[in-house]
Design a protein around this motif. Structure first.
Motif, PDB file in Angstrom:
ATOM      1  N   ASN A   6       0.816  -1.353   0.120  1.00 30.64           N
ATOM      2  CA  ASN A   6       0.065  -0.011   0.156  1.00 30.64           C
ATOM      3  C   ASN A   6       1.136   1.406  -0.289  1.00 30.64           C
ATOM      4  N   ALA A  28       1.165   4.418  -3.233  1.00 32.97           N
ATOM      5  CA  ALA A  28       1.225   5.758  -2.571  1.00 32.97           C
ATOM      6  C   ALA A  28       1.967   6.886  -2.625  1.00 32.97           C
ATOM      7  N   ARG A  57     -10.067   3.000  -7.426  1.00 29.66           N
ATOM      8  CA  ARG A  57      -9.027   3.550  -6.242  1.00 29.66           C
ATOM      9  C   ARG A  57      -8.217   2.885  -6.802  1.00 29.66           C
ATOM     10  N   THR A 104      -7.011   6.073  -9.499  1.00 33.14           N
ATOM     11  CA  THR A 104      -6.703   7.144  -8.559  1.00 33.14           C
ATOM     12  C   THR A 104      -5.470   7.333  -7.800  1.00 33.14           C
ATOM     13  N   VAL A 105      -5.208   6.452  -7.008  1.00 34.92           N
ATOM     14  CA  VAL A 105      -3.988   7.068  -6.636  1.00 34.92           C
ATOM     15  C   VAL A 105      -3.061   6.901  -7.501  1.00 34.92           C
ATOM     16  N   ASP A 149      -8.027   7.658  -1.439  1.00 34.29           N
ATOM     17  CA  ASP A 149      -8.361   6.465  -1.459  1.00 34.29           C
ATOM     18  C   ASP A 149      -9.379   5.973  -0.409  1.00 34.29           C
TER      19      ASP A 149
END
Lengths: 240, 220
Positions: A67, A71, B147, B150-151, B199
């Motif tokens: 994750n 990001a 999601r 988009t990220v 998110d």
């Protein structure tokens, strides 16, 4: 159309194939830096992914790394590492981009090494143990070969991403094919810029294709057939 | 810039307007890209779902676009669309396609056979079945794709700073050129924060839209 001719002319100019700013040198620089980053990231990521996948312990670690990796944008990572490199007096045209590439290559490799190990069927491991294989033999002879295709997918994803990211290194003064894009843009030399973009795009696609061939060559033969049916057959025979 | 702190807070408080504008532009570029990407992906995915032969070429093409490094793709578009928002958007939309098409198809493929048969037996037309049965059931996996797209887009918007767009990327690039870490860190940390917040927001939206699918989610 005229522009396409200019780009072709740029490619056919022999001076663009020689010296420190020639295409062969830039391609090599690009591949060297990318290869180094993937190698370092593999050393860090694959053992962790394999161990977590093998033992099933620490799965949260894998998912949080995955994750986090999504990001963290590469460009942001590169620029954030520059002031730090300057502070500790490291060359900011080489180290920040290498750091960014390594950090970006870790998540896909760690998650795929983990997923590959988790996907190995318990029955196969038990069968191997039943045949009297030691823990190490099961790991090296059964689990690793079966996990290999998924693991290699992770390396492939990482490698393609790293080749793409090294392009951005030119912004900080690094080498590689991004130089053509960045210099072409800065000097308003559009053919150079477009040639660089085309070369980078081709290199990324070639990297992906090369790993596709590698994956095909290293896939365990048994996986070509439908696995569950074959794996369960002997067990049924024994029961009968 | 040794001994320069990573973030100088007085600069931040003095430039809140500028930072806010960059954040706004970042979000704007992202929303347009994901919305347009979703529209195109939905059309292509439905086409591939209906005509199976179209699936391989569509996903192959989306895969090739996805493989092209972002800076290269943006630069290759410059001769066509110039240093414009349109150039950024075409590139950004291009990167959403593979993720969205894959997840829409995975969602549609995941609908159980007997549910489809029940829908047919109830006399639903193909269109009714698609909109009332298949798409709602595919929604969790489709939302998972949205999601990820988009990220990813929020990260890629920063790169468009190099072609004169970029929202927070513009701030980061200025920080690099001026050798001023504060601008780099404010831009980078805000873009990461934006990704995390958006998110989480989409996850909540997904839960609200699909109350029947508890704990379910998409892969890839």
């Amino acid at each position: 159309m005229e522009l396409a001719g200019q780009v072709l002319a740029w490619f056919s100019d022999p001076t663009h194939w020689q010296g420190a700013d020639g295409i062969p040198v830039r391609v090599l620089e690009h591949l060297e830096a990318s290869g180094l980053a993937v190698f370092v990231a593999a050393l860090l990521a694959l053992p962790v992914g394999l161990v977590v996948g093998h033992t099933g312990r620490g799965a949260f670690l894998v998912s949080s790394v995955a994750n986090l990796g999504r990001a963290l944008p590469s460009f942001a990572l590169l620029l954030m590492l520059i002031p730090i490199a300057v502070d500790v007096q490291l060359d900011f045209s080489t180290w920040p981009i290498l750091g960014a590439m390594v950090l970006l290559a870790i998540p896909p490799m760690i998650t795929n090494a983990y997923a590959g190990m988790r996907a190995v069927e318990r029955e196969l491991v038990e069968a191997a143990r039943g045949m009297g294989m030691s823990a190490v033999q099961v790991l090296v002879g059964v689990e690793l070969p079966l996990a290999l295709p998924v693991l290699l997918t992770g390396v492939r994803l990482a490698a393609v991403q790293v080749v793409a990211t090294y392009t951005l290194g030119a912004v900080a003064g690094g080498g590689g094919l991004g130089r053509y894009i960045y210099d072409g843009f800065a000097r308003q030399d559009t053919p150079r810029m477009l040639a660089g973009a085309a070369l980078v795009a081709l290199l990324a696609i070639a990297t992906d294709a090369a790993f596709g061939v590698l994956a095909h060559a290293t896939a365990p033969r048994g996986l070509a057939q439908p696995l569950p049916g074959r794996a369960r057959q002997p067990a049924a025979d024994q029961a009968g | 810039m040794p001994s320069e702190p990573l973030i100088r807070w007085p600069w931040v408080t003095a430039h809140l307007d500028e930072i806010g504008a960059a954040l706004g532009q970042h979000l704007f570029l992202t929303v347009i890209a994901v919305a347009a990407g979703l529209a195109i992906s939905a059309a292509l995915a439905l086409l591939a779902h209906r005509y199976r032969r179209a699936e391989a070429p569509i996903t192959w093409l989306a895969g090739v676009v996805y493989t092209i490094p972002s800076l290269a793709l943006f630069v290759l578009l410059i001769p066509v669309t110039g240093l414009s928002t349109l150039t950024s958007e075409i590139g950004l939309v291009g990167y959403t396609l593979l993720i969205l098409i894959r997840n829409i198809l995975a969602g549609l493929d995941g609908v159980p056979r007997d549910v489809l048969e029940a829908a047919d037996a109830m006399g639903l037309t193909r269109r009714q079945r698609l909109f009332q049965v298949e798409l709602p059931l595919a929604l969790p996996i489709v939302m998972a794709g949205i999601r990820i797209a988009t990220v990813t887009t929020i990260g890629l918007v920063t790169v468009t700073a190099l072609i004169g767009q970029g929202g927070l990327g513009q701030l980061m690039l200025a920080g690099f050129i001026n050798l001023f870490p504060t601008e780099i860190y404010v831009g980078a940390l805000l873009s990461i924060a934006l990704a995390v917040v958006v998110d989480a927001g989409l996850l909540l939206l997904q839960r609200a839209l699909t109350p029947w699918a508890r704990g379910g989610g998409g892969r890839r």
